[in-house]
Design a protein around this motif. Structure first.
Motif, PDB file in Angstrom:
ATOM      1  N   ASN A  84      45.257  38.101  36.233  1.00  0.00           N
ATOM      2  CA  ASN A  84      43.967  37.403  36.187  1.00  0.00           C
ATOM      3  C   ASN A  84      42.830  38.271  36.703  1.00  0.00           C
ATOM      4  O   ASN A  84      41.724  38.249  36.165  1.00  0.00           O
ATOM      5  CB  ASN A  84      44.050  36.110  37.001  1.00  0.00           C
ATOM      6  CG  ASN A  84      44.710  34.983  36.242  1.00  0.00           C
ATOM      7  OD1 ASN A  84      45.208  35.186  35.129  1.00  0.00           O
ATOM      8  ND2 ASN A  84      44.737  33.801  36.817  1.00  0.00           N
ATOM      9  N   THR A  87      42.141  40.974  33.994  1.00  0.00           N
ATOM     10  CA  THR A  87      41.487  40.441  32.785  1.00  0.00           C
ATOM     11  C   THR A  87      40.208  39.674  33.125  1.00  0.00           C
ATOM     12  O   THR A  87      39.562  39.122  32.223  1.00  0.00           O
ATOM     13  CB  THR A  87      42.440  39.500  32.036  1.00  0.00           C
ATOM     14  OG1 THR A  87      42.858  38.444  32.915  1.00  0.00           O
ATOM     15  CG2 THR A  87      43.663  40.253  31.536  1.00  0.00           C
ATOM     16  N   GLU A  88      39.862  39.629  34.433  1.00  0.00           N
ATOM     17  CA  GLU A  88      38.677  38.910  34.913  1.00  0.00           C
ATOM     18  C   GLU A  88      38.699  37.448  34.465  1.00  0.00           C
ATOM     19  O   GLU A  88      37.699  36.883  34.024  1.00  0.00           O
ATOM     20  CB  GLU A  88      37.390  39.599  34.435  1.00  0.00           C
ATOM     21  CG  GLU A  88      37.239  41.012  34.964  1.00  0.00           C
ATOM     22  CD  GLU A  88      35.945  41.677  34.536  1.00  0.00           C
ATOM     23  OE1 GLU A  88      35.194  41.051  33.756  1.00  0.00           O
ATOM     24  OE2 GLU A  88      35.672  42.786  34.993  1.00  0.00           O
ATOM     25  N   SER A  89      39.878  36.857  34.579  1.00  0.00           N
ATOM     26  CA  SER A  89      40.068  35.455  34.216  1.00  0.00           C
ATOM     27  C   SER A  89      40.737  34.730  35.370  1.00  0.00           C
ATOM     28  O   SER A  89      41.488  35.326  36.132  1.00  0.00           O
ATOM     29  CB  SER A  89      40.930  35.355  32.956  1.00  0.00           C
ATOM     30  OG  SER A  89      41.348  34.024  32.746  1.00  0.00           O
ATOM     31  N   LYS A  90      40.436  33.444  35.499  1.00  0.00           N
ATOM     32  CA  LYS A  90      41.052  32.644  36.558  1.00  0.00           C
ATOM     33  C   LYS A  90      41.947  31.549  35.975  1.00  0.00           C
ATOM     34  O   LYS A  90      42.462  30.706  36.700  1.00  0.00           O
ATOM     35  CB  LYS A  90      39.974  32.003  37.433  1.00  0.00           C
ATOM     36  CG  LYS A  90      39.126  33.012  38.186  1.00  0.00           C
ATOM     37  CD  LYS A  90      38.094  32.326  39.035  1.00  0.00           C
ATOM     38  CE  LYS A  90      37.255  33.351  39.813  1.00  0.00           C
ATOM     39  NZ  LYS A  90      36.226  32.683  40.645  1.00  0.00           N
ATOM     40  N   VAL A  91      42.150  31.595  34.683  1.00  0.00           N
ATOM     41  CA  VAL A  91      42.834  30.513  33.980  1.00  0.00           C
ATOM     42  C   VAL A  91      44.359  30.623  34.119  1.00  0.00           C
ATOM     43  O   VAL A  91      44.929  31.707  34.039  1.00  0.00           O
ATOM     44  CB  VAL A  91      42.455  30.528  32.478  1.00  0.00           C
ATOM     45  CG1 VAL A  91      43.308  29.519  31.700  1.00  0.00           C
ATOM     46  CG2 VAL A  91      40.980  30.216  32.305  1.00  0.00           C
TER      47      VAL A  91
END
Length: 315
Positions: A84, A87-91
């Motif tokens: 996360n 990929t700069e995602s928090k999902v």
């Protein structure tokens, strides 16, 4: 995500430790380093125990199992967090979250059970040394580990199935770096009484029971050591369980610290930071605790490295 009540939430957001983008590379580097140390450290313990016939004893059999569980435990949470950040995602999807809850509970409770079984092993070794090989036979050792796995799998399955009955509203932000059971239950907008009842009952039974067993084992061990007349005999008896006692103290003290800190501060962020101690730091330190003061493990590791070096030179 659509506002309003939604019982079919498809994903959640893991808030992690920091919202500041400039700190993300530091967090990534620190956790990647700890994860790799945990992986290689525990893998070396498993290789040392399996490759050295002198270590094919109940104590090291349980230690190898503990190392395997520590690898699995950290692999349940850290890779997803690292991905996360990268990929700069928090999902995290709903299915991934339930899966993470299942495996995290499984390996966390297995840790507790294995530490209890190892305490029993030390109790038999020190309090009944003449009958040790008869009592701690391979069949009993295998049965103790198998029973631990079956009990923990059933508990994990129950907790995960209980999560499936909950519905979630628009509040889908998890103030943690992984899907933690208690945080998930608090996010639910449906009735959570039954979930809390099962969760706390399991915590008392599966957490308190093994801990009581550890306390009982060490109370008997201390009594036996006090009965030894020579100082050398006392030191030798205590040294056989010093590493295990250190790991037990580290595991339970850090876990207790997490819940005390979260209760005192009422801060989810502080609780997430504190939980790193028993979810990441403890599994990382276990191989060092067991190897630094253990001559048998050090000898086996040295022999393993020499063997691999010679094999590399010959090939």
């Amino acid at each position: 995500m659509k506002p309003g009540n939604d019982t079919q939430i498809s994903e959640f957001l893991l808030l992690g430790f920091s919202e500041e983008p400039e700190l993300q590379p530091l967090v990534f580097g620190v956790f990647l380093s700890m994860y790799l140390i945990t992986l290689f450290g525990n893998l070396l313990i498993i290789l040392a125990v399996s490759s050295d016939s002198h270590l094919h004893t109940p104590m090291y059999f349980f230690l190898a199992n503990l190392s395997f569980i520590d690898i699995c435990s950290t692999s349940t949470t850290i890779p997803k967090m690292l991905m996360n950040i990268q990929t700069e995602s928090k999902v995290i999807t709903y299915a991934e979250c339930i899966t993470q809850i299942y495996f995290f509970i499984l390996f966390a409770v297995l840790d507790v059970f294995l530490l209890s079984v190892m305490a029993y092993d030390r109790f038999v070794a020190i309090c009944h040394p003449l009958h040790y090989t008869v009592i701690m036979n391979p069949q009993l050792c295998g049965l103790l580990v198998l029973m631990s796995w079956v009990t923990c799998i059933l508990n994990s399955l129950l907790q995960s199935l209980m999560m499936l009955r909950l519905s979630f509203c628009t509040e889908v932000e998890i103030p943690h770096f992984f899907c933690e059971l208690n945080d998930m239950v608090q996010l639910a907008c449906s009735d959570t009484f039954l979930n809390n009842l099962v969760m706390y009952f399991a915590a008392v039974l599966l957490g308190g029971g093994p801990f009581a067993g550890i306390l009982y084992s060490y109370s008997k061990i201390v009594s036996s050591i006090r009965g030894i007349s020579s100082a050398r005999g006392k030191y030798k008896a205590f040294s056989t369980c010093a590493s295990h006692l250190s790991v037990v103290s580290l595991f339970y003290c850090t876990m207790l610290g997490v819940y005390l800190s979260s209760a005192a501060t009422q801060s989810s962020h502080a609780s997430a930071v504190a939980s790193v101690m028993y979810t990441v730091v403890t599994p990382m330190l276990n191989p060092f605790i067991y190897s630094l003061r253990n001559r048998d493990i050090k000898r086996a590791l040295k022999a393993l490295f020499v063997k691999e070096t010679l094999h590399g030179q010959l090939s």
